[in-house]
Design a protein around this motif. Structure first.
Motif, PDB file in Angstrom:
ATOM      1  N   ASP A   1      51.213  40.480  37.548  1.00 23.73           N
ATOM      2  CA  ASP A   1      49.897  38.911  37.466  1.00 23.73           C
ATOM      3  C   ASP A   1      49.131  39.497  38.867  1.00 23.73           C
ATOM      4  O   ASP A   1      48.218  37.569  39.484  1.00 23.73           O
ATOM      5  CB  ASP A   1      51.562  38.829  38.833  1.00 23.73           C
ATOM      6  N   ILE A   2      48.779  39.747  39.451  1.00 21.61           N
ATOM      7  CA  ILE A   2      47.558  39.971  41.141  1.00 21.61           C
ATOM      8  C   ILE A   2      46.252  39.973  40.322  1.00 21.61           C
ATOM      9  O   ILE A   2      46.099  38.775  41.061  1.00 21.61           O
ATOM     10  CB  ILE A   2      47.521  42.126  41.805  1.00 21.61           C
ATOM     11  N   TYR A   3      46.325  40.698  39.326  1.00 25.04           N
ATOM     12  CA  TYR A   3      44.452  40.073  38.267  1.00 25.04           C
ATOM     13  C   TYR A   3      44.608  38.702  37.947  1.00 25.04           C
ATOM     14  O   TYR A   3      43.781  38.024  38.565  1.00 25.04           O
ATOM     15  CB  TYR A   3      44.362  41.153  37.157  1.00 25.04           C
ATOM     16  N   ILE A   4      45.787  38.419  37.388  1.00 29.05           N
ATOM     17  CA  ILE A   4      46.223  36.624  37.257  1.00 29.05           C
ATOM     18  C   ILE A   4      45.597  35.836  38.437  1.00 29.05           C
ATOM     19  O   ILE A   4      44.995  35.400  38.252  1.00 29.05           O
ATOM     20  CB  ILE A   4      46.954  36.128  36.270  1.00 29.05           C
ATOM     21  N   VAL A   5      45.815  36.128  39.193  1.00 29.44           N
ATOM     22  CA  VAL A   5      45.960  35.504  40.559  1.00 29.44           C
ATOM     23  C   VAL A   5      44.267  35.497  41.363  1.00 29.44           C
ATOM     24  O   VAL A   5      43.943  34.022  41.204  1.00 29.44           O
ATOM     25  CB  VAL A   5      46.581  35.270  41.954  1.00 29.44           C
ATOM     26  N   PHE A   6      43.698  36.488  41.336  1.00 26.29           N
ATOM     27  CA  PHE A   6      43.081  36.766  42.199  1.00 26.29           C
ATOM     28  C   PHE A   6      41.583  36.783  41.113  1.00 26.29           C
ATOM     29  O   PHE A   6      40.456  36.811  41.233  1.00 26.29           O
ATOM     30  CB  PHE A   6      42.449  38.162  42.209  1.00 26.29           C
ATOM     31  N   GLY A   7      41.601  36.367  39.584  1.00 26.52           N
ATOM     32  CA  GLY A   7      40.629  36.110  39.103  1.00 26.52           C
ATOM     33  C   GLY A   7      39.860  37.832  38.639  1.00 26.52           C
ATOM     34  O   GLY A   7      38.944  37.300  37.670  1.00 26.52           O
ATOM     35  N   THR A   8      40.543  38.732  38.843  1.00 23.45           N
ATOM     36  CA  THR A   8      39.747  39.546  38.716  1.00 23.45           C
ATOM     37  C   THR A   8      39.631  40.664  37.538  1.00 23.45           C
ATOM     38  O   THR A   8      40.077  41.856  37.211  1.00 23.45           O
ATOM     39  CB  THR A   8      40.164  40.710  40.022  1.00 23.45           C
ATOM     40  N   THR A   9      40.919  39.790  36.527  1.00 28.63           N
ATOM     41  CA  THR A   9      41.127  40.461  35.316  1.00 28.63           C
ATOM     42  C   THR A   9      39.382  41.236  34.369  1.00 28.63           C
ATOM     43  O   THR A   9      39.550  40.524  34.351  1.00 28.63           O
ATOM     44  CB  THR A   9      41.801  40.458  34.072  1.00 28.63           C
ATOM     45  N   PRO A  10      39.414  42.093  34.391  1.00 27.44           N
ATOM     46  CA  PRO A  10      38.770  42.847  33.496  1.00 27.44           C
ATOM     47  C   PRO A  10      38.602  42.703  32.229  1.00 27.44           C
ATOM     48  O   PRO A  10      39.434  42.754  31.238  1.00 27.44           O
ATOM     49  CB  PRO A  10      38.270  44.132  33.623  1.00 27.44           C
ATOM     50  N   ASN A  11      37.183  41.509  31.807  1.00 27.68           N
ATOM     51  CA  ASN A  11      37.075  41.296  30.135  1.00 27.68           C
ATOM     52  C   ASN A  11      38.224  41.085  29.537  1.00 27.68           C
ATOM     53  O   ASN A  11      38.928  41.504  28.992  1.00 27.68           O
ATOM     54  CB  ASN A  11      37.104  42.519  29.412  1.00 27.68           C
ATOM     55  N   PRO A  12      38.924  39.446  30.147  1.00 23.62           N
ATOM     56  CA  PRO A  12      40.192  38.656  30.062  1.00 23.62           C
ATOM     57  C   PRO A  12      40.005  38.600  28.789  1.00 23.62           C
ATOM     58  O   PRO A  12      39.023  38.040  28.766  1.00 23.62           O
ATOM     59  CB  PRO A  12      40.438  37.961  30.789  1.00 23.62           C
ATOM     60  N   THR A  13      41.344  37.814  28.478  1.00 20.18           N
ATOM     61  CA  THR A  13      41.578  37.684  27.064  1.00 20.18           C
ATOM     62  C   THR A  13      41.493  36.092  27.193  1.00 20.18           C
ATOM     63  O   THR A  13      41.590  35.377  28.460  1.00 20.18           O
ATOM     64  CB  THR A  13      43.509  37.787  26.184  1.00 20.18           C
ATOM     65  N   ALA A  14      41.369  34.801  26.265  1.00 19.31           N
ATOM     66  CA  ALA A  14      42.005  34.356  26.070  1.00 19.31           C
ATOM     67  C   ALA A  14      42.386  33.524  26.631  1.00 19.31           C
ATOM     68  O   ALA A  14      42.366  32.744  27.266  1.00 19.31           O
ATOM     69  CB  ALA A  14      41.105  33.027  24.961  1.00 19.31           C
ATOM     70  N   ALA A  15      43.741  34.084  26.367  1.00 23.20           N
ATOM     71  CA  ALA A  15      45.152  33.338  27.062  1.00 23.20           C
ATOM     72  C   ALA A  15      45.242  33.997  28.697  1.00 23.20           C
ATOM     73  O   ALA A  15      45.548  32.489  29.714  1.00 23.20           O
ATOM     74  CB  ALA A  15      46.375  34.107  26.859  1.00 23.20           C
TER      75      ALA A  15
END
Length: 565
Positions: A476-490
């Motif tokens: 959940d960490i990357y999701i909250v901070f908006g730091t996911t590398p190459n995020p999917t649409a979901a």
């Protein structure tokens, strides 16, 4: 259960397997001597503190900026995500003494370059050049649009790591995107870890908790200069970071310092240590370091390596010394009756509360342990012996006879993951929510479960956590901070949603925002656990399952009930 209780150690890169009475057939690990994994998860934040990499990491920021505060001129940099970043030393402390709030603005670790990130606090499995005892620092992320008169909220992030590892520079904790999306100041703080923060030889308790209180006090002094409002501070954290926040919620003297709290994946099942357990652990630790409680000269002369070695030994032996410690977070805050005055659980009358809280879990909290220990499918005959290690025979029998954990599946890791998630995280969190809303008019609780996540680096070596639909502890960490590398649409959609909900919560105490589905607050009987991500269920909520109040916490006790802590 061993599998469930071990997860914080695995995530931290520390193995307590030597504390088990006997290995289980089919159990595999990647541990070597002194409790260190052969292939520990990389901590990229710590890597950035290595001298050879400091300059490279610092290049992520450019364009110096400064702000005048009551404590002096704050020097920072503009980072690539579009916010200004300020690293600062918020407090000082000599070894095993209470910290004191800084009276002047000072860069961490004596740095002269505002772009350099702070060194971490001492911890196992880290390069010594990446940490320092002088580690009470934080990083502020400030949107460039803010003015001194803006009066925006501040989100204070407290990192996880089982109270023995982690830092403000952990992967994904760059707060610029979160600050911009929520129109807030994001402060990511550090606090003394392990024995240095929670095992003072003279018996002083909760030094790390007092560090976080000083961090909040420091922010109250300076955030108005950056455009924040001192009365609008919200605490947020994951895993033991959430546990630290629970400790602050149980500390009356800290109540006026923050307005609300967000607890992600808090292992509530453990509860706080009680005084007698702390005394036992303290006596054992003092013996390991060879220093009497009153021998300050001996304590001062110890090397950090010697302290960490003694800490690791204490962690491995704690569960045998006192079973109430568990095997995953034996060094943790203690309900001392002076700072932390209530257990905040089902074992004692619940205090009156008035703060809104947001409590969340991920779908597969226990998966990193279960699938990390058992590399291939296992049969149902292993279910009971695995359970018995942590639950004991009586609780295991009740769990096995219940309808909640289906053993008629090809792979028993599936029900073990569900059980571990329920036992350590989800169900005790829901019990906390019910108690919270039953003891305060303004004390609302909002409960959620992530069914979409982004794989955190510590989970990259676990095949299950890489499968579509899996959401493991820390995902959940990357999701909250908006730091996911190459995020999917979901993933991008959920990040946008969660940041909008956090913005609303920071401002109003509710995660409901325009254009988003309604997130109902918990009641004393129904927690209304909101589904976060995935295809929405008809109700928008996840099923109760074993977290019915008549099962966990009643028919089956949590650890804090079993041990009276």
């Amino acid at each position: 259960m061993v599998a469930f209780a071990l997860i914080p150690f695995i995530l931290a890169g520390v193995s307590p397997l030597s504390s088990l009475a006997a290995p289980l057939e089919g159990l595999t690990t990647t541990t070597s001597l002194k409790g260190a994994p052969i292939f520990p998860p990389l901590n990229f934040g710590l890597l950035c503190q290595l001298p050879i990499l400091k300059d490279i990491c610092a290049r992520e920021a450019s364009t110096s900026t400064q702000v005048t505060t009551p404590l002096g001129v704050a020097k920072g940099v503009s980072d690539t995500a579009g916010a200004n970043r300020f690293a600062v030393k918020y407090a000082s402390a000599t070894r095993w003494a209470a910290s004191t709030v800084a009276t002047k603005w000072e860069l961490p670790n004596g740095a002269s370059d505002a772009s350099v990130l702070p060194l971490a606090c001492p911890q196992p499995l880290a390069d010594p050049s990446a940490y320092a005892e002088d580690c009470l620092s934080m990083i502020l992320y400030v949107p460039t649009t803010l003015k001194a008169s803006s009066g925006v909220p501040t989100l204070v992030w407290i990192h996880g790591g089982s109270f023995i590892t982690g830092s403000a520079t952990d992967p994904g904790l760059s707060g610029s995107k979160l600050a911009i999306a929520t129109n807030s100041i994001v402060a990511v703080i550090q606090y003394r870890l392990g024995a240095l923060g929670l095992m003072a030889p003279n018996g002083a308790t909760n030094l790390a908790v007092k560090d976080t209180i000083n961090a909040i006090n420091f922010l109250g002094k300076v955030v108005p200069s950056f455009g924040g409002q001192a009365s609008k501070i919200t605490l947020a954290g994951q895993s033991s970071g959430a546990g630290m926040i629970r400790a602050l919620l149980a500390t009356p003297s800290a109540s006026s310092l923050f307005q609300s709290a967000i607890l992600q994946s808090d292992p509530v099942n453990y509860g706080f240590l009680n005084v007698s357990t702390q005394v036992t652990l303290q006596s054992t630790f003092n013996g390991l370091i060879g220093c009497a409680a009153t021998n300050k000269a001996c304590q001062t002369s110890l090397s950090v390596d010697a302290i960490i070695d003694a800490q690791v030994t204490l962690g491995n032996e704690a569960n045998t010394t006192d079973p109430s410690t568990g095997v995953a977070e034996p060094i943790r805050p203690v309900r001392d009756g002076t700072l932390i005055t209530t257990p905040l659980d089902l074992t004692a009358p619940f205090p009156s509360v008035n703060k809104p809280i947001l409590l969340s879990n991920v779908k597969n909290e226990a998966a990193p342990t279960i699938y990390g220990m058992f590399q291939s499918a296992i049969t149902s005959d292993l279910f009971a012996p695995v359970c018995d290690v942590s639950l004991g025979a009586d609780r295991t029998a009740i769990v096995q006879a219940s309808p909640f954990y289906n053993l008629n599946v090809p792979d028993t890791r599936v029900p073990l993951d569900t059980l571990g998630t329920d036992y350590m995280w989800r169900c005790p969190t829901w019990s906390l929510a019910r108690s919270w809303v039953g003891h305060g008019g303004a004390g609302k609780a909002f409960v959620g479960v992530y069914v979409t996540g982004a794989t955190y680096p510590a989970n990259n070596g676990i095949a299950f956590c890489l499968e579509a639909g899996s959401v493991c502890h820390q995902d959940d960490i990357y999701i909250v901070f908006g730091t996911t590398p190459n995020p999917t649409a979901a993933q991008a959609a959920l990040t946008k949603e969660m940041q909008a909900r956090y913005k609303a919560f920071l401002t109003t105490g509710s995660p409901n925002a325009a254009g988003l589905s309604v997130w109902s607050p918990a009641t004393t009987t129904t927690v209304h656990a909101h589904q976060l991500g995935g295809t929405p269920s008809p109700s928008g909520e996840v099923s109760v399952g074993a977290c019915d109040p008549s099962f966990w916490g009643a028919a089956v006790d949590y650890d804090y009930q079993v041990y009276g802590i």
